[in-house]
Design an enzyme around this catalytic site. Structure first.
Site, PDB file in Angstrom:
ATOM      1  N   TYR A 146      12.496  -1.015  -4.078  1.00  0.00           N
ATOM      2  CA  TYR A 146      12.121   0.397  -4.180  1.00  0.00           C
ATOM      3  C   TYR A 146      13.312   1.193  -4.696  1.00  0.00           C
ATOM      4  CZ  TYR A 146       7.783   0.004  -1.445  1.00  0.00           C
ATOM      5  OH  TYR A 146       6.521  -0.294  -1.015  1.00  0.00           O
ATOM      6  N   ASP A 157       2.043   5.089  -0.224  1.00  0.00           N
ATOM      7  CA  ASP A 157       1.503   6.341   0.308  1.00  0.00           C
ATOM      8  C   ASP A 157       1.073   7.298  -0.807  1.00  0.00           C
ATOM      9  OD1 ASP A 157       1.813   5.773   2.930  1.00  0.00           O
ATOM     10  OD2 ASP A 157       3.713   6.857   3.152  1.00  0.00           O
ATOM     11  N   ARG A 201      11.586   6.008   2.761  1.00  0.00           N
ATOM     12  CA  ARG A 201      11.693   7.461   2.725  1.00  0.00           C
ATOM     13  C   ARG A 201      12.505   8.007   3.898  1.00  0.00           C
ATOM     14  NH1 ARG A 201       5.591   9.247   1.984  1.00  0.00           N
ATOM     15  NH2 ARG A 201       6.529  11.287   2.416  1.00  0.00           N
ATOM     16  N   ARG A 212       0.850  -1.188   0.000  1.00  0.00           N
ATOM     17  CA  ARG A 212       0.000   0.000   0.000  1.00  0.00           C
ATOM     18  C   ARG A 212       0.882   1.233   0.000  1.00  0.00           C
ATOM     19  NH1 ARG A 212      -3.111  -2.810   4.973  1.00  0.00           N
ATOM     20  NH2 ARG A 212      -4.503  -4.156   3.788  1.00  0.00           N
TER      21      ARG A 212
END
Lengths: 248, 248
Positions: free
Chosen positions: B110, B52, B200, B50
């Site tokens: 990522y 952001d 992040r 999921r």
């Protein structure tokens, strides 16, 4: 009075091109508004090239005159604080007061980008033209070579263009897949001047070569015919980027 | 009833993330709407991750169940005709009816992308975080190495996360400049699972290393402290891309 030269990048999506016109948001207007605010004067930039609606730039050039005492290299920072994110000035320098970016010898490099895969990629589609058929990039590169040199590019010019001559000089042209991302194909064209829609018509014609809709030889035959009808379609604006300008 | 797995790319700009929620446009809702229209059933996809608000993906995965007779590989084409341009399904395959993309062993990769130049580039800013200070990418890469392996990543997790354990395993991490475009810096992280905001926060911390705001050693010290306060800020969503998922 000083003349300042700016080098500018912009995302042309949603803009009605470079040139100021009524009832349209243009890159030129954004720059005029920002620079007028910076200087307190009424600024009108003179662009080196007038990109069409939706075309992008990493190396557009313009000049403007000002009595402001702001150091030349500070205009980029001052303008950027007032420009929308889609437009950025990345260099500002003082030039001779009689320097006119369209009345001097220069070379421009354009890049036409194609995303060649079974499906479009949302992270690329803003700045590439999507072609789902497998493309023969070597054939495109071979076909492009005949365009190098000084030629009458009438076949590769919009019929809407009003020009004295359709003779132009292409200094270099190449078509290749990105070495790290093979689905990205770049057509890179450097020339001393371009006709209206010239790079996009060349791109549209080379795409037809790549997808087997026309032969390698047809690109040269089209050049000789001096007839817009014999070239391929005008490829979409969003794949075109004015990469850089060099003054000779 | 068959279970179909989709691989999805999306431009997360303007989306309130993956997960369905009231009064918000999400990727999950776009897919549910498109697939319900394709099948005539009420489809609810189950996502593997999921992301952001504002985060992008090139390799997101989800599954859904259907009684439709459409061949599995055709769902990608059918869905794409009904999806907005920002979302594209690039693979659809049938999987075992009990395959659940969150309840099986997988690796996710990522990429966090940084545009490191004096000025931001409008053609990159949608998918990169802009850093104008010169970054020491080798120091960032060295600092990142201590994160490989199974660790308690509590320091690199949002305090808002509600999880039983903050132990996760990073399989590989690397920081490098793009060989052809040195101004583009990529932090690539592969792991078997990630905490809320983990990539992040790692990116925000490594950027501080790169710009000299913290030492190489501080990344390991932060890991040991198990305290979110000791890590760097959460880097902006727009630089983050879920690149790919692999089921083990």
């Amino acid at each position: 009075m000083r003349r300042i030269m700016l080098r500018v990048s912009y995302d042309g999506t949603g803009y009605s091109g470079w040139q100021e016109q009524e009832n349209a948001i243009t890159i030129e207007r954004e720059l005029n508004t920002a620079l007028s605010s910076v200087t307190g004067e009424e600024i009108s930039v003179i662009g080196a090239s007038r990109t069409d609606a939706g075309v992008h730039a990493e190396g557009a050039v313009c000049v403007f005159d000002t009595d402001s005492r702001i150091p030349a290299e500070k205009f980029s920072y001052a303008a950027n604080t007032r420009l929308p994110e889609a437009v950025r000035v990345w260099e500002s320098t003082e030039v001779e007061p009689d320097f006119h970016p369209r009345h001097c010898s220069s070379e421009k490099t354009y890049e036409y980008r194609i995303w060649n895969d079974k499906f479009d990629n949302p992270l690329m589609s803003r700045y590439t033209h999507f072609i789902y058929r497998d493309m023969d990039v070597e054939a495109m590169n071979e076909a492009a070579k005949c365009l190098v040199g000084e030629h009458d590019f009438k076949s590769y010019c919009s019929t809407k263009a009003e020009v004295l001559t359709t003779v132009r000089e292409i200094v270099a042209i190449g078509v290749e897949r990105d070495p790290a991302e093979k689905r990205l194909v770049r057509i890179t064209v450097t020339g001393k001047g371009f006709l209206y829609n010239m790079v996009r018509i060349i791109a549209g014609t080379l795409i037809e070569v790549g997808t087997g809709l026309r032969t390698v030889d047809s690109v040269k035959e089209t050049l000789q015919k001096r007839d817009r009808e014999s070239a391929g379609p005008t490829a979409p604006a969003k794949g075109l980027i004015l990469k850089r300008m060099r003054f000779l």
